[in-house]
Design an enzyme around this catalytic site. Sequence first.
Site, mmCIF file in Angstrom:
data_model
loop_
_atom_site.group_PDB
_atom_site.id
_atom_site.type_symbol
_atom_site.label_atom_id
_atom_site.label_comp_id
_atom_site.label_asym_id
_atom_site.label_seq_id
_atom_site.Cartn_x
_atom_site.Cartn_y
_atom_site.Cartn_z
ATOM 1 N N LYS A 110 2.287 -3.731 6.737
ATOM 2 C CA LYS A 110 2.722 -3.729 5.319
ATOM 3 C C LYS A 110 4.243 -3.602 5.252
ATOM 4 O O LYS A 110 4.896 -4.271 4.447
ATOM 5 C CB LYS A 110 2.046 -2.583 4.556
ATOM 6 N N TYR A 122 -1.589 -0.782 11.095
ATOM 7 C CA TYR A 122 -1.880 -1.391 9.788
ATOM 8 C C TYR A 122 -0.707 -1.164 8.840
ATOM 9 O O TYR A 122 -0.207 -2.088 8.196
ATOM 10 C CB TYR A 122 -3.173 -0.788 9.202
ATOM 11 N N SER A 152 0.840 -1.195 0.000
ATOM 12 C CA SER A 152 0.000 0.000 0.000
ATOM 13 C C SER A 152 0.874 1.243 0.000
ATOM 14 O O SER A 152 2.004 1.215 0.511
ATOM 15 C CB SER A 152 -0.853 -0.029 1.274
#
Length: 341
Positions: free
Chosen positions: A151, A147, A123
């Site tokens: 990644k 979050y 992302s």
Amino acid sequence: MKVLVTGASGFIGSHACLELLNAGHEVVGFDNFSNSSPESIERVKTLSGKPMRLVKLDLRDPDGLDALIGEGFDAVMHFAGLKAVGESVEKPSLYHDNNVLGTHHLLAAMERTPCRKLVFSSSCTVYGAVEKNPVDERHPRSAVNPYGKTKLDVEDMCYELAAEDKRWKIALLRYFNPVGAHESGRIGEDPQGVPNNLMPYVMQTAVGRREFVNVWGGDYPTHDGTGVRDYIHVVDLALGHVAALDKLDSFKGAQAVNLGTGRGYSVLELIAAAAKAAGKSIPHKIMPRRPGDAPAVWADASLAKKKLGWTATRDLDQMCADAWRWQTGNPAGYGAADVRA
Ligand code: NAD
Ligand code: UD1
């Protein structure tokens, strides 16, 4: 190729399965249905006119992964993961367990087979507080929430693995803001509860489920004062995955590639395009800034063009028209067919 797709029934996974089938690949998917319904894949099968096996399996089940991956695959496309930023702040260990440890189990299971090809859903969140636009793949990485940290951790795991074992070919695809739906209106995004992301909130306001759109900030240093993002049509994104799969042999170990359009739109521009698609005005109010939001983020998408031979072709009007078709045709998402856990 015979491709295993994790998180297959989710928003992006279902669109990727459809484009993989359309491109002639054999696809097996799995999902634990924590944030999706198997109905999406039923519709993918109808749309493609091709068979596809969907298995209920959790990334955190190593024995189940061994049994499935042991069947033999040419490549794995890994979408499974939790993605709600706010929830990740409340439950960081859940996000680490599901996204990072889950991916560790997946990679370990792949290592017990000859399969060394992976396409991973990263992302643009890995760019943290963006310093300069457009953002290219060399921009420093950092995490601004748990979050985003998952990644970064998975990207690092992939870089380390590929440095150790030269057989690995890994595409770390860094998505910008995926929106829209398949043009048939049969598959799309089906968020649980009140959406955090702009496009689903705008669509639900247009159908009257929400009173007005909160425009988070009207005083940013952008052309109209509202936040600017690189919205990318989910079908373009799915086609970017098919292109990455085709080009994986040219990858040197693990390499990151941005998937964006290279063009930013403001919140007010998106609301205007959505109003045009819906044929009605969409009420909205300028509110204070949302904490943690960047003023503007858009991609330098030139590496994807060079390396994958891929560029996004669908514009904001099409993103809104397709999102609107999905929203009006499926006001309750996958509705009664939804058996999510
Ligand atoms: P989604 O929630 O619709 O799809 C993810 C799927 O993974 C869901 O079907 C969910 O049930 C499944 N899943 C979650 N944990 C699992 C587990 N432990 N085992 C098996 N299945 C599991 O989300 P999406 O928008 O399709 O996102 C797909 C991927 O792309 C995610 O990894 C996400 O972080 C990443 N991504 C999404 C966006 C976005 O805006 N949608 C942006 C950048 C990156
Ligand atoms: C968010 C996530 C990011 C994730 C991305 C794609 C945060 C901080 N970041 O990015 O990690 O990769 O989604 O899923 O949550 N906006 C409004 N009103 C709304 C909703 C949004 O004005 O009701 C504005 C935001 O301020 C922003 C733009 O719309 O300027 C896009 O927001 P959103 O869709 O939430 O995506 P991002 O914040 O870019």
